[in-house]
Write an enzyme that holds these catalytic residues in place. Structure first.
Site, PDB file in Angstrom:
ATOM      1  CG  ASP A  21      -2.121  -0.839   1.181  1.00 23.08           C
ATOM      2  OD1 ASP A  21      -2.611  -0.723  -0.174  1.00 23.08           O
ATOM      3  OD2 ASP A  21      -2.572  -1.499   1.813  1.00 23.08           O
ATOM      4  CG  ASP A  78      -4.161  -1.570   8.319  1.00 21.11           C
ATOM      5  OD1 ASP A  78      -4.772  -1.294   7.310  1.00 21.11           O
ATOM      6  OD2 ASP A  78      -3.615  -0.506   8.534  1.00 21.11           O
ATOM      7  CB  ALA A 103     -16.730  14.571   3.802  1.00 22.53           C
ATOM      8  CB  SER A 104     -21.166  17.310   1.638  1.00 27.48           C
ATOM      9  OG  SER A 104     -20.898  18.307   2.502  1.00 27.48           O
ATOM     10  CB  THR A 105     -18.516  21.884   1.512  1.00 23.02           C
ATOM     11  OG1 THR A 105     -17.780  21.668   2.631  1.00 23.02           O
ATOM     12  CG2 THR A 105     -19.935  21.985   1.774  1.00 23.02           C
ATOM     13  CG  PHE A 135     -12.627  19.060   5.424  1.00 19.30           C
ATOM     14  CD1 PHE A 135     -12.159  19.604   4.076  1.00 19.30           C
ATOM     15  CD2 PHE A 135     -12.961  17.749   5.600  1.00 19.30           C
ATOM     16  CE1 PHE A 135     -12.275  19.050   3.246  1.00 19.30           C
ATOM     17  CE2 PHE A 135     -12.907  17.061   4.373  1.00 19.30           C
ATOM     18  CZ  PHE A 135     -12.515  17.724   3.178  1.00 19.30           C
TER      19      PHE A 135
END
Length: 680
Positions: A308, A516, A377-379, A375
């Site tokens: 990763d 993990d 997450a949608s905007t 902050f």
């Protein structure tokens, strides 16, 4: 005062070393019992030969001094072989003792649900799977489990040896906790995932003590080869008296036993168990629980590594690394605006923006009565509304354009700056004040130091590295180039990891990966080596065949080297042992037959003093080489990244040619020392 303290510590270390040696020798003697000796057929034959020589000597079949000397040397050979295994096991028991101390007298507060404040205090041994337990600051976690409510900093030093506390939180890929570790802050509710006797501590104790150590396929195959060789030489030696009868040569049982011991591969037979135990111990020393010895060895044959990006190649926390103002905007103006949007931002990214602006000379001024916008997450925007009415925001390129109600076509300079940042593998954040676009913040997911060199080492071993990331192809390509990986998979989903592993395996590759999360479990189970993080979910830990207690994804690189060192050590010492046998033939065969067949003297290239001194010299060398090789068996042959051909060539030169030449010199020296004694 310091001198006195150092003297006391030196005395304690000396006492500890003496007790360790005493325990190892005691266990070596215990292993002389038949039920232990039968586990190592090669050394069991030597032990049987010791008894035969003793009986033959007491019955007058040979000179008393010579017969007892051979008996003693054979006994020492067996004892040294047992000692090699006992030392490896004793080192494991030392680790087990400290681990046991971490789980002693643990109690648990069992509850019915996360809000239950009236828990029942019970012994940790009474806990069952799926029980809920409450653990508060200052308390020890009584059992392995997953946090289902809350978060806390935890000291895992009792298990991992690392004193720095770690953060564990419910609902994340870092929710796993280990029994015996200590909660330092806050309150957590843990769901038990392992019953008493089956925890990580229990598994580690069983592994380091050797009680659960299963032989690897390579070890089993080599054991079968050694057994077949031993049986073959037994048949040859048993037939010699019949051949001697026709040639009028009488061979005593003591000489036959001496010949057999020198013919069979006693050196590798004596060291093989110690090599296997030491390999497991090296993995445990690196804080890796291997569910079987096979996993350690397979790691040495891996030729594809799936990694990763986040947390393995990069730190995972993006940091502000540069500010790019647009035309007509000063750097100071952009830095001040970016800093204002981040003063109340608790994320690592927000903190790094403030830190970088301060580093570049900006003064931190916290505006009074400002309204900070967290902050969302949608905007995908955060910022601040200042008391004078100004609005300052930072966020994704398209989100900021939407906020300002502006069109992309009118901002070619801004678009170029955003693409410039993205092409470097970084994340661009656009800063705006009211309707005025100020510039771009560059957030970089910093590559871990030294990672490029580690990948170069793997490449030298013939191992291909593949980076898996959810980033877009442009960002993924930039990070892959900077990190030095051989290939990458961009915009990857969990099922893409599984498909990548299957494709590589279908092409005949052995694949290793690290993970993990629960979504990593299918890929961990499919991979030939699945290294799960101990901080991760129970599903990931159950799916993998190795668990890293330090939860360091780059540990996979160390695991590969441990596996390769294990294979190289066994191969090198096997080569050395078989090469030794060739030299010993030139010492003992002429000694047996030269009296009846004078032509055999041509094989006496070492010009040994007599038949008795030749036999004793070969047997003494055979006995002494085992303890001399114990440090190499326990520590492992020094590993240097190189191709299989280079490794083979180096081992054949050092352990093959060296294994043939050393006995010639050593046996001759021993012969010169004991010949005068035999002539007395």
């Amino acid at each position: 005062m310091n001198h006195s303290k150092q003297s006391i510590e030196a005395q304690q270390n000396t006492l500890s070393s003496t007790l360790f040696q005493a325990e190892a020798w005691r266990n070596a003697c215990i292993k002389l019992l038949p039920q232990h000796m039968i586990k190592n057929p090669v050394m069991a034959i030597v032990w049987l030969g010791t008894i035969i020589t003793l009986v033959s000597t007491l019955l007058g079949k040979a000179n008393l001094v010579f017969g007892l000397s051979v008996t003693f040397i054979l006994f020492i050979t067996v004892l040294f072989a047992n000692y090699a295994e006992a030392v490896a096991e004793a080192k494991g028991r030392g680790q087990a003792l400290s681990l046991r101390q971490a789980r002693q007298n643990l109690t648990a507060r069992r509850i019915q649900h996360k809000d239950d404040v009236n828990g029942v205090q019970i012994s940790a041994t009474e806990l069952k799977m799926s029980d809920l337990i409450e653990v508060r600051a200052g308390e020890l976690i009584p059992a392995d489990g997953e946090i289902v409510y809350g978060f806390a900093t935890i000291n895992e030093a009792a298990v991992t040896g690392e004193s720095a506390p770690v953060l564990r939180e419910a609902g994340t890929d870092k929710s796993g906790v280990i029994g015996g570790t200590k909660v330092l802050t806050d309150r957590i509710v843990v769901q038990v995932t392992a019953e008493a006797g089956n925890s990580f501590l229990d598994r580690m104790i069983a592994l380091v003590e050797g009680s659960n150590r299963q032989k690897t396929p390579n070890e089993i195959a080599l054991g079968i080869l050694l057994t077949v060789m031993t049986v073959t030489f037994i048949v040859v030696v048993v037939s010699l008296p019949f051949i001697g009868h026709f040639l009028n040569i009488e061979i005593s049982p003591i000489l036959l036993v001496a010949l057999l011991v020198c013919l069979i591969p006693t050196t590798i037979g004596g060291l093989l168990p110690a090599i296997g135990i030491a390999g497991m111990n090296r993995a445990l020393k690196a804080n890796v629980i291997a569910k079987s010895g096979k996993a350690v060895e397979v790691a040495g044959d891996v030729d594809v590594l799936l990694l990763d990006k986040t947390g393995t190649i990069t730190y995972g926390d993006r940091q502000a690394t540069a500010f790019y103002p647009l035309a007509g905007v000063t750097e100071s103006e952009l830095r001040q605006a970016a800093m204002l949007t981040s003063l109340a931002d608790p994320t690592p990214e927000g903190k790094s923006v403030v830190a970088l602006a301060k580093e570049l000379g900006e003064r931190i001024v916290d505006p009074d009565q400002a309204e900070f916008i967290a902050f969302n997450a949608s905007t995908r925007i955060s910022g601040v509304n200042l008391p004078d009415g100004h609005q300052v925001r930072k966020g994704a390129f398209d989100a900021i354009l939407k906020f300002t109600l502006q069109n992309l076509e009118n901002h070619s300079e801004l678009k170029a700056r955003v693409e410039q940042v993205a092409s470097k593998g970084a994340t661009p954040l656009v800063v705006v004040k009211d309707q005025n676009l100020l510039g771009v913040i560059e957030l970089s997911d910093v590559i871990k130091p030294g990672i490029k060199e580690k990948f170069a080492r793997l490449r030298e071993m013939g191992i291909k590295t593949v980076m898996v990331t959810g980033d877009n192809p442009l960002t993924a390509a930039a990070i892959a180039a900077e990190a030095g990986v051989d290939d990458y998979i961009a915009e990857a989903r969990p099922e893409d990891k599984l498909n990548c592993i299957r494709v590589a395996q279908n092409k005949g590759h052995l694949v290793a990966m690290v993970g993990d999360g629960t979504n990593d479990a299918p890929a961990l189970a499919q991979a030939d080596i699945g290294l799960a993080m101990n901080s991760g979910t129970q599903a990931a830990k159950e799916a993998g065949n190795m668990v890293d207690l330090d939860s360091d994804p780059t540990k996979l690189l160390a695991v590969v080297e441990i596996g390769k060192q294990q294979l190289i050590t066994r191969g090198a010492l096997t080569t050395f042992s078989l090469a030794n046998d060739v030299s010993k033939y030139f010492a003992i065969l002429p000694a047996l037959f030269v009296a009846a067949i004078p032509q055999m003297s041509v094989l006496n290239v070492m010009q040994l003093g007599s038949s008795e001194s030749a036999i004793l010299s070969a047997l003494i060398f055979n006995a002494m080489i085992i303890p001399l090789l114990i440090p190499i068996a326990l520590r492992g042959v020094k590993f240097k990244p190189s191709t299989s051909t280079q490794l083979l060539r180096r081992n054949m030169l050092i352990y093959g040619v060296g294994g043939v030449l050393l006995p010639f010199v050593a046996i001759k020296v021993i012969d010169l020392m004991i010949s005068p004694l035999l002539s007395l």
